[in-house]
Design a protein around this motif. Structure first.
Motif, PDB file in Angstrom:
ATOM      1  N   LYS A 109      52.689  35.662 -29.451  1.00 27.48           N
ATOM      2  CA  LYS A 109      52.370  36.244 -28.155  1.00 27.48           C
ATOM      3  C   LYS A 109      51.042  36.985 -28.162  1.00 27.48           C
ATOM      4  O   LYS A 109      50.532  37.366 -27.127  1.00 27.48           O
ATOM      5  CB  LYS A 109      53.490  37.222 -27.728  1.00 27.48           C
ATOM      6  N   GLY A 110      50.473  37.223 -29.335  1.00 26.94           N
ATOM      7  CA  GLY A 110      49.212  37.944 -29.428  1.00 26.94           C
ATOM      8  C   GLY A 110      48.032  37.088 -29.003  1.00 26.94           C
ATOM      9  O   GLY A 110      48.141  35.880 -28.818  1.00 26.94           O
ATOM     10  N   GLY A 114      44.308  41.272 -27.922  1.00 23.63           N
ATOM     11  CA  GLY A 114      45.137  42.258 -28.611  1.00 23.63           C
ATOM     12  C   GLY A 114      46.438  41.648 -29.079  1.00 23.63           C
ATOM     13  O   GLY A 114      46.889  40.636 -28.544  1.00 23.63           O
ATOM     14  N   PRO A 115      47.032  42.258 -30.111  1.00 25.22           N
ATOM     15  CA  PRO A 115      48.305  41.751 -30.624  1.00 25.22           C
ATOM     16  C   PRO A 115      49.450  42.098 -29.686  1.00 25.22           C
ATOM     17  O   PRO A 115      49.328  42.954 -28.816  1.00 25.22           O
ATOM     18  CB  PRO A 115      48.453  42.481 -31.964  1.00 25.22           C
ATOM     19  N   SER A 116      50.564  41.410 -29.872  1.00 20.26           N
ATOM     20  CA  SER A 116      51.753  41.726 -29.093  1.00 20.26           C
ATOM     21  C   SER A 116      52.687  42.533 -29.991  1.00 20.26           C
ATOM     22  O   SER A 116      53.468  41.973 -30.749  1.00 20.26           O
ATOM     23  CB  SER A 116      52.432  40.452 -28.605  1.00 20.26           C
ATOM     24  N   ASN A 137      55.019  38.863 -23.794  1.00 18.31           N
ATOM     25  CA  ASN A 137      53.576  38.887 -24.021  1.00 18.31           C
ATOM     26  C   ASN A 137      53.024  40.144 -23.355  1.00 18.31           C
ATOM     27  O   ASN A 137      53.038  40.271 -22.142  1.00 18.31           O
ATOM     28  CB  ASN A 137      52.908  37.634 -23.436  1.00 18.31           C
ATOM     29  N   LEU A 138      52.537  41.064 -24.187  1.00 20.45           N
ATOM     30  CA  LEU A 138      52.021  42.334 -23.682  1.00 20.45           C
ATOM     31  C   LEU A 138      50.506  42.337 -23.560  1.00 20.45           C
ATOM     32  O   LEU A 138      49.917  43.350 -23.221  1.00 20.45           O
ATOM     33  CB  LEU A 138      52.455  43.472 -24.618  1.00 20.45           C
ATOM     34  N   SER A 139      49.863  41.203 -23.863  1.00 23.40           N
ATOM     35  CA  SER A 139      48.401  41.143 -23.810  1.00 23.40           C
ATOM     36  C   SER A 139      47.917  41.332 -22.379  1.00 23.40           C
ATOM     37  O   SER A 139      48.559  40.875 -21.430  1.00 23.40           O
ATOM     38  CB  SER A 139      47.904  39.798 -24.346  1.00 23.40           C
ATOM     39  N   GLY A 147      46.110  35.713 -22.955  1.00 19.07           N
ATOM     40  CA  GLY A 147      46.124  35.085 -24.271  1.00 19.07           C
ATOM     41  C   GLY A 147      47.523  34.975 -24.835  1.00 19.07           C
ATOM     42  O   GLY A 147      48.436  35.675 -24.427  1.00 19.07           O
ATOM     43  N   GLY A 148      47.684  34.076 -25.789  1.00 20.09           N
ATOM     44  CA  GLY A 148      48.983  33.893 -26.424  1.00 20.09           C
ATOM     45  C   GLY A 148      49.947  33.132 -25.532  1.00 20.09           C
ATOM     46  O   GLY A 148      49.646  32.789 -24.390  1.00 20.09           O
TER      47      GLY A 148
END
Length: 198
Positions: A109-110, A114-116, A137-139, A147-148
């Motif tokens: 999901k990153g 930015g990473p997830s 996905n928190l990007s 992204g991701g």
């Protein structure tokens, strides 16, 4: 024949005629079609690989442990969310406050943005009161692009997870935890996607 008999005979004849009409057979056209239909429910099946994420002994304050595991959707339905629930039993009270999850990342999901991070630096005691979504996905979104992978896990696919545990070194007397043990249970609760027109 008397009037009464004539009337009785007339009523009887009328009743007989009506019964013949009601019980008679009539020819008519007919056509019958049969519809055979089926409903089959899909399956929601989450697999954790490996089932035991960490099994370590002889740890001391300051030690850290990196592990990887997979969340696999082996069912026929897409998964929208996977809630992570934390519980544990400890041999010495308070030990769970010294075991820290520095991060739990969902690598699928990153993105470059930015990473997830499902979890960022929480003790097991803190995590016991949380239920984060491990496959969201928190990007951030830029001009409609995120992204991701999208949140959730599609049927037949998997997400790669990366976690770091740490025995917190707090520069205080931690002798009470020598020989202590803790059994951690992480429950991953998969949820279906919303219903739709089919």
């Amino acid at each position: 024949m008397t009037l009464k008999k004539k009337l009785a005979m007339g009523v009887a004849t009328g009743a007989l005629a009506l019964s013949m009409i009601g019980g008679g057979t009539y020819a008519y056209f007919n056509d019958v079609e049969t519809s055979t239909n089926q409903f089959a429910a899909g399956t929601l099946d989450l697999t954790l690989n490996p089932e035991t994420i960490i099994n370590v002994d002889n740890i001391k304050p300051g030690d850290w442990m990196n592990r990887t595991f997979k969340l696999e959707n082996t069912g026929s339905l897409d998964i929208s969310k996977i809630f992570l629930t934390t519980s544990y039993t400890e041999s010495v009270a308070g030990f769970g406050e010294h075991i820290v999850v520095d991060f739990l990342k969902n690598e699928d999901k990153g993105s470059i943005a930015g990473p997830s991070n499902v979890i960022v630096s929480k003790t097991l005691a803190e995590l016991a009161s949380m239920t984060p979504d491990a496959v969201k996905n928190l990007s951030p979104t830029f001009f409609g692009w995120q992204g991701g992978e999208a949140s959730g896990i599609k049927a037949g696919t998997k997400d790669n997870m990366y976690v770091k545990f740490r025995f917190n070194e707090n520069n205080l007397d931690q002798n009470a935890y020598q020989g202590a043990s803790l059994e951690l249970k992480w429950m991953f609760d998969a949820q279906q996607t919303a219903g739709q027109s089919r």
